[in-house]
Design a protein around this motif. Structure first.
Motif, PDB file in Angstrom:
ATOM      1  N   ALA A  39       0.805  -1.233   0.064  1.00  0.00           N
ATOM      2  CA  ALA A  39       0.071  -0.116  -0.031  1.00  0.00           C
ATOM      3  C   ALA A  39       0.955   1.359   0.067  1.00  0.00           C
ATOM      4  CB  ALA A  39      -1.100   0.133   1.289  1.00  0.00           C
ATOM      5  N   TRP A  40       1.986   1.289   0.691  1.00  0.00           N
ATOM      6  CA  TRP A  40       2.846   2.498   0.804  1.00  0.00           C
ATOM      7  C   TRP A  40       3.518   2.606  -0.671  1.00  0.00           C
ATOM      8  CZ3 TRP A  40       3.304   5.795   4.696  1.00  0.00           C
ATOM      9  CH2 TRP A  40       4.074   6.814   4.645  1.00  0.00           C
ATOM     10  N   ARG A  41       3.837   1.458  -0.969  1.00  0.00           N
ATOM     11  CA  ARG A  41       4.801   1.700  -2.458  1.00  0.00           C
ATOM     12  C   ARG A  41       3.774   2.139  -3.548  1.00  0.00           C
ATOM     13  NH1 ARG A  41       6.589   2.131  -6.828  1.00  0.00           N
ATOM     14  NH2 ARG A  41       7.841   0.653  -8.033  1.00  0.00           N
ATOM     15  N   TRP A  42       2.667   1.834  -3.451  1.00  0.00           N
ATOM     16  CA  TRP A  42       1.870   2.366  -4.686  1.00  0.00           C
ATOM     17  C   TRP A  42       0.819   3.336  -4.334  1.00  0.00           C
ATOM     18  CZ3 TRP A  42       2.996   0.830  -9.079  1.00  0.00           C
ATOM     19  CH2 TRP A  42       3.896  -0.242  -9.078  1.00  0.00           C
ATOM     20  N   MET A  43       0.991   4.146  -3.149  1.00  0.00           N
ATOM     21  CA  MET A  43       0.109   4.973  -2.549  1.00  0.00           C
ATOM     22  C   MET A  43       0.661   6.452  -3.514  1.00  0.00           C
ATOM     23  SD  MET A  43       0.408   6.761   1.011  1.00  0.00           S
ATOM     24  CE  MET A  43       0.036   5.175   1.945  1.00  0.00           C
ATOM     25  N   SER A  57      13.039  10.145   4.447  1.00  0.00           N
ATOM     26  CA  SER A  57      13.203   8.868   3.907  1.00  0.00           C
ATOM     27  C   SER A  57      11.826   8.186   3.691  1.00  0.00           C
ATOM     28  CB  SER A  57      13.766   7.994   5.026  1.00  0.00           C
ATOM     29  OG  SER A  57      14.365   6.764   4.631  1.00  0.00           O
ATOM     30  N   LEU A  58      10.941   8.327   4.247  1.00  0.00           N
ATOM     31  CA  LEU A  58       9.571   7.658   4.199  1.00  0.00           C
ATOM     32  C   LEU A  58       8.869   8.249   2.819  1.00  0.00           C
ATOM     33  CD1 LEU A  58       8.016   7.275   7.569  1.00  0.00           C
ATOM     34  CD2 LEU A  58       8.903   5.411   6.215  1.00  0.00           C
ATOM     35  N   ALA A  59       9.090   9.269   2.593  1.00  0.00           N
ATOM     36  CA  ALA A  59       8.326   9.791   1.663  1.00  0.00           C
ATOM     37  C   ALA A  59       8.646   9.732   0.222  1.00  0.00           C
ATOM     38  CB  ALA A  59       8.334  11.588   1.666  1.00  0.00           C
ATOM     39  N   LYS A  60      10.309   9.072   0.317  1.00  0.00           N
ATOM     40  CA  LYS A  60      10.841   8.359  -1.088  1.00  0.00           C
ATOM     41  C   LYS A  60      10.288   7.510  -1.645  1.00  0.00           C
ATOM     42  CE  LYS A  60      15.377  10.460  -0.105  1.00  0.00           C
ATOM     43  NZ  LYS A  60      16.844  10.113   0.016  1.00  0.00           N
ATOM     44  N   SER A  61      10.217   7.169  -2.772  1.00  0.00           N
ATOM     45  CA  SER A  61       9.789   5.886  -3.359  1.00  0.00           C
ATOM     46  C   SER A  61      10.913   5.150  -4.005  1.00  0.00           C
ATOM     47  CB  SER A  61       8.722   6.185  -4.782  1.00  0.00           C
ATOM     48  OG  SER A  61       9.597   6.653  -5.823  1.00  0.00           O
ATOM     49  N   SER A  62      10.552   3.889  -4.100  1.00  0.00           N
ATOM     50  CA  SER A  62      11.602   3.006  -4.618  1.00  0.00           C
ATOM     51  C   SER A  62      11.374   2.638  -6.152  1.00  0.00           C
ATOM     52  CB  SER A  62      11.730   1.867  -3.921  1.00  0.00           C
ATOM     53  OG  SER A  62      10.532   1.012  -4.005  1.00  0.00           O
TER      54      SER A  62
END
Length: 89
Positions: A19-23, A56-61
């Motif tokens: 969910a975090w990745r595709w948010m 750090s959390l706001a960045k995507s991978s």
């Protein structure tokens, strides 16, 4: 019983990660700020570390999350200095 709890925790962690990745990027940035400030208010981190955590959390991978980093449009571009393959001379 213990195995069920462990499996449920693993599935929950995987679901939250997906969910975090595709948010959408705006939602992820807002949620990251709220999580970092909540951890700061709880006394888990200081203010400087809370800012680093939020960034750090706001960045995507990687591509696909629309953070407008500009990397997704570069796949079509051809390099200007291409080296000829061996044996093509």
């Amino acid at each position: 019983m213990t195995q069920n709890i462990i499996v449920a925790l693993i599935v929950l962690a995987a679901a939250l990660s997906a969910a975090w990745r595709w948010m959408p990027a705006g939602w992820r940035h807002s949620a990251a700020q709220k999580l970092a400030m909540g951890s700061r208010r709880a006394g888990l981190v200081d203010e400087a570390r809370a800012e680093q955590l939020a960034a750090s959390l706001a960045k995507s991978s990687g591509c696909g999350s629309c953070d407008s980093c500009g990397a997704c449009g570069k796949a079509d571009a051809k390099p200007a200095d291409s080296v000829p393959a061996a044996g093509s001379r």
